[in-house]
Design a protein around this motif. Structure first.
Motif, PDB file in Angstrom:
ATOM      1  N   GLN A 203       0.815  -1.216   0.000  1.00 25.58           N
ATOM      2  CA  GLN A 203       0.000   0.000   0.000  1.00 25.58           C
ATOM      3  C   GLN A 203       0.848   1.265   0.000  1.00 25.58           C
ATOM      4  O   GLN A 203       0.321   2.371   0.056  1.00 25.58           O
ATOM      5  N   GLY A 225     -12.079   3.301  -2.686  1.00 21.53           N
ATOM      6  CA  GLY A 225     -11.694   3.197  -1.280  1.00 21.53           C
ATOM      7  C   GLY A 225     -11.387   1.782  -0.864  1.00 21.53           C
ATOM      8  O   GLY A 225     -11.383   1.464   0.328  1.00 21.53           O
ATOM      9  N   ALA A 226     -11.082   0.928  -1.863  1.00 17.89           N
ATOM     10  CA  ALA A 226     -10.904  -0.495  -1.567  1.00 17.89           C
ATOM     11  C   ALA A 226      -9.610  -1.081  -2.120  1.00 17.89           C
ATOM     12  O   ALA A 226      -9.030  -1.967  -1.511  1.00 17.89           O
ATOM     13  N   ASP A 228      -5.967  -1.943  -2.712  1.00 16.54           N
ATOM     14  CA  ASP A 228      -4.844  -1.748  -1.790  1.00 16.54           C
ATOM     15  C   ASP A 228      -3.500  -2.247  -2.338  1.00 16.54           C
ATOM     16  O   ASP A 228      -2.581  -2.501  -1.596  1.00 16.54           O
ATOM     17  N   ALA A 246      -8.849  -5.742  -3.768  1.00 15.88           N
ATOM     18  CA  ALA A 246      -9.743  -4.756  -3.175  1.00 15.88           C
ATOM     19  C   ALA A 246     -10.291  -5.332  -1.870  1.00 15.88           C
ATOM     20  O   ALA A 246     -10.824  -6.450  -1.864  1.00 15.88           O
ATOM     21  N   ARG A 247     -10.136  -4.585  -0.769  1.00  5.18           N
ATOM     22  CA  ARG A 247     -10.623  -5.033   0.538  1.00  5.18           C
ATOM     23  C   ARG A 247     -11.408  -3.899   1.192  1.00  5.18           C
ATOM     24  O   ARG A 247     -10.885  -2.807   1.410  1.00  5.18           O
ATOM     25  N   LYS A 248     -12.675  -4.193   1.490  1.00  4.00           N
ATOM     26  CA  LYS A 248     -13.551  -3.196   2.105  1.00  4.00           C
ATOM     27  C   LYS A 248     -14.841  -3.889   2.528  1.00  4.00           C
ATOM     28  O   LYS A 248     -15.249  -4.888   1.916  1.00  4.00           O
ATOM     29  N   ASP A 249     -15.455  -3.385   3.591  1.00  2.18           N
ATOM     30  CA  ASP A 249     -16.738  -3.911   4.062  1.00  2.18           C
ATOM     31  C   ASP A 249     -16.681  -5.423   4.270  1.00  2.18           C
ATOM     32  O   ASP A 249     -17.622  -6.156   3.940  1.00  2.18           O
ATOM     33  N   ASP A 250     -15.564  -5.886   4.810  1.00  4.32           N
ATOM     34  CA  ASP A 250     -15.374  -7.298   5.121  1.00  4.32           C
ATOM     35  C   ASP A 250     -15.367  -8.182   3.870  1.00  4.32           C
ATOM     36  O   ASP A 250     -15.668  -9.369   3.931  1.00  4.32           O
ATOM     37  N   HIS A 252     -13.053  -9.236   0.249  1.00  8.61           N
ATOM     38  CA  HIS A 252     -11.679  -9.286  -0.268  1.00  8.61           C
ATOM     39  C   HIS A 252     -11.717  -9.950  -1.651  1.00  8.61           C
ATOM     40  O   HIS A 252     -11.989 -11.137  -1.769  1.00  8.61           O
ATOM     41  N   ASN A 279     -18.834  -6.259  -5.092  1.00 12.98           N
ATOM     42  CA  ASN A 279     -19.971  -6.496  -4.203  1.00 12.98           C
ATOM     43  C   ASN A 279     -20.543  -7.907  -4.310  1.00 12.98           C
ATOM     44  O   ASN A 279     -21.426  -8.287  -3.524  1.00 12.98           O
ATOM     45  N   SER A 283     -19.064 -11.576   2.151  1.00 17.78           N
ATOM     46  CA  SER A 283     -18.850 -10.705   3.295  1.00 17.78           C
ATOM     47  C   SER A 283     -18.810 -11.570   4.547  1.00 17.78           C
ATOM     48  O   SER A 283     -19.795 -12.224   4.889  1.00 17.78           O
TER      49      SER A 283
END
Length: 524
Positions: A203, A225-226, A228, A246-250, A252, A279, A283
């Motif tokens: 990162q 925003g995901a 990295d 991409a990692r976000k909102d639990d 990956h 999406n 999750s």
């Protein structure tokens, strides 16, 4: 007359020039890759849900491609192994060799003899993609870049990357250095799962060294925003490549996209894939089917990405013995004097009561036909029947912790032995002499040192790993496992090849026997 007087000199100069051209041609051909470069600049992509192992999208996922600088992710994976094992620290200093300093750009540009910390070398790879620092890392860990590339390939196999071969640490052009986007997705997941603390280096947005600051080449970093990391790559024959996650909102999700004509078109495609499939990822926690087995540890889970709908068999990565210059430095740092032949001692494993497999029968001679054939083929070779090795490992024998990357950590106690039957008998087989030294897939020449044989390939590779751990100089020789059949069952010989003569092979055997290991020298 003047022209006649000059003609001998002209002839000498012409011959010298011709000799120079020939020498230059030979040197270029010797330095050229074994495999010719071909144009593989064709799109291949894959999107994988790292939480479940489910493939969300794929296109030419198993087609052969050049990794370019994405190969540096495996270079860093191996370096992270060294850090995790305690063999290196982020403050450890590494020396720049002439080979490293001669790397073509992009590079940090340090001169031969200079030193750099491990942390700075890591940052130079993830931002600048420094080819010279890739070589520095490779040589510091394995002594030479070629040996380090062998370790990279062995590690890839252990991770389940069956279509990947590495030939150098930087990703510079080599026709033999190939991979698939499916394999690279495995690596992208593994480097996060196995080294979450060191993963943060990917990162890094900028890196300052000396009077310059270098920015990260990954222009998708931070998207939605995901995103990295992880690594970009480019060579002419491959096009623009990108491994990212991409990692976000639990969630990956891993995205691999290779073969673009420009970095801009590559980045746009990756953004589309992230936007479309992120999406759809799971999750929650990581399912067992998404966990990439750690090299060197027994694994029997169904790893969805590496081998869909199949039971994964554990593969053991062959550790690289510590280079002599690093071993000598460690000895000196401990207040001792380096010795000519350093034997790495193993701490005794905790006592565990286990039912070990029965040893091989001690009296196993050659069948008459094999004796006659050997006598005709090599009458000068002494009779080795007295040196039969009873080194066997059961198919159900499981290793505990992985072997140290440099052979400095004692193995843990066995986790256990699977169920056995008193009625099961191992066929009487001489693991040394029942087959020619050149049978199987590996064609060898010169002298061979065989350290054992057993009924499982993993067992044979474990023997090789143990031998390399105990005698570091075995790292100078190629190891291989040779299968052979006897009484309807397949066995596997564990061998090192590349010894120049009988005395060299016998000398290595003596060193192995000094470490309480059985050994047999034979001619290939």
């Amino acid at each position: 007359m003047a022209s006649l007087a000059k003609s001998p000199w002209r002839g000498i100069i012409a011959r010298a020039a011709a000799a120079f051209v020939v020498a230059l041609t030979v040197s270029i051909s010797a330095a050229a890759p074994t495999y010719a470069i071909e144009n593989l600049r064709k799109y291949a992509g894959i999107v994988v849900d790292a939480k479940s192992g489910k493939i969300l999208y794929e296109d030419q996922a198993d087609s052969r491609r050049y990794p370019a600088s994405v190969a540096k992710v495996m270079t860093l994976y191996v370096l992270f192994q060294e850090l995790q094992a305690g063999n290196l620290s982020l403050n450890s200093k590494m020396t720049v060799s002439r080979h490293a300093a001669a790397a073509v750009p992009t590079k940090l540009g340090l001169r031969a003899g200079a030193t750099i910390s491990v942390e700075d070398a890591i940052k130079s790879l993830v931002t600048l993609s420094a080819n010279d620092m890739s070589r520095v890392i490779a040589e510091h860990i394995s002594g030479t870049e070629a040996k380090f590339a062998e370790r990279m390939t062995a590690t890839a196999r252990a991770l389940g990357m069956g279509s990947t071969t590495y030939r150098n640490a930087s990703g510079l052009p080599d026709g033999g250095q190939v991979t698939t986007v499916r394999d690279q997705a495995i690596l992208a997941i593994a480097v996060y799962q196995h080294f979450p603390n060191y993963y943060e280096f990917f990162q890094t947005r900028s890196f300052s060294y000396g009077k310059r600051t270098y920015g990260n080449h990954n222009r998708v970093l931070g998207y939605m925003g995901a995103v990295d990391g992880i690594k970009t790559g480019f060579i002419n024959a491959a096009g623009s490549n990108l491994m990212t996650a991409a990692r976000k909102d639990d969630r990956h999700v891993v995205v691999i996209a290779f073969g673009f004509n420009s970095a801009a078109s590559r980045d746009e495609k990756v953004r589309q894939l992230v936007n479309t499939y992120f999406n759809k990822g799971r999750s929650g926690g990581y399912l067992q089917t998404a966990m990439v087995p750690v090299p060197g540890r027994q694994g029997s889970t169904q790893f969805a990405l590496a081998q869909p709908n199949q039971q994964r068999k554990a593969t053991f990565a062959m550790p690289t013995p510590m280079p002599e210059f690093r071993l000598a430095a460690l000895v000196a740092a401990n207040g001792a004097q380096p010795q000519a032949a350093v034997a790495v001692a193993s701490a005794p494993a905790p006592a565990v009561s286990v039912a070990m497999p029965a040893p091989a029968p001690a009296d196993l001679g050659l069948v008459p036909a094999a004796q006659a054939a050997n006598a005709l083929a090599a009458p000068s070779v002494p009779d080795y029947n007295s040196d039969v090795i009873g080194a066997w490992l059961s198919d159900t024998y499981k290793l505990g912790a992985p072997p140290s990357a440099l052979g400095q950590t004692a193995p843990s106690a066995p986790l256990g032995i699977g169920p056995t039957s008193s009625n099961t008998q191992t066929p009487n087989v001489d693991p040394i002499n029942t087959a020619s030294a050149q049978t199987g897939s590996a064609q060898v020449a010169g002298w061979i040192v065989q350290i054992g044989a057993g009924p499982s390939e993993d067992g044979a590779r474990t023997m090789l790993s143990d031998a390399a751990r105990k005698v570091g100089s075995l790292g100078d020789f190629r190891s291989f496992v040779e299968p052979f059949d006897r009484n309807g069952k397949t066995f596997y010989r564990a061998r090192f090849v590349g010894f120049g003569d009988r005395s060299a092979a016998n000398a290595m055997c003596e060193r192995l026997k000094g470490q309480d290991m059985q050994c047999l020298a034979m001619q290939g």
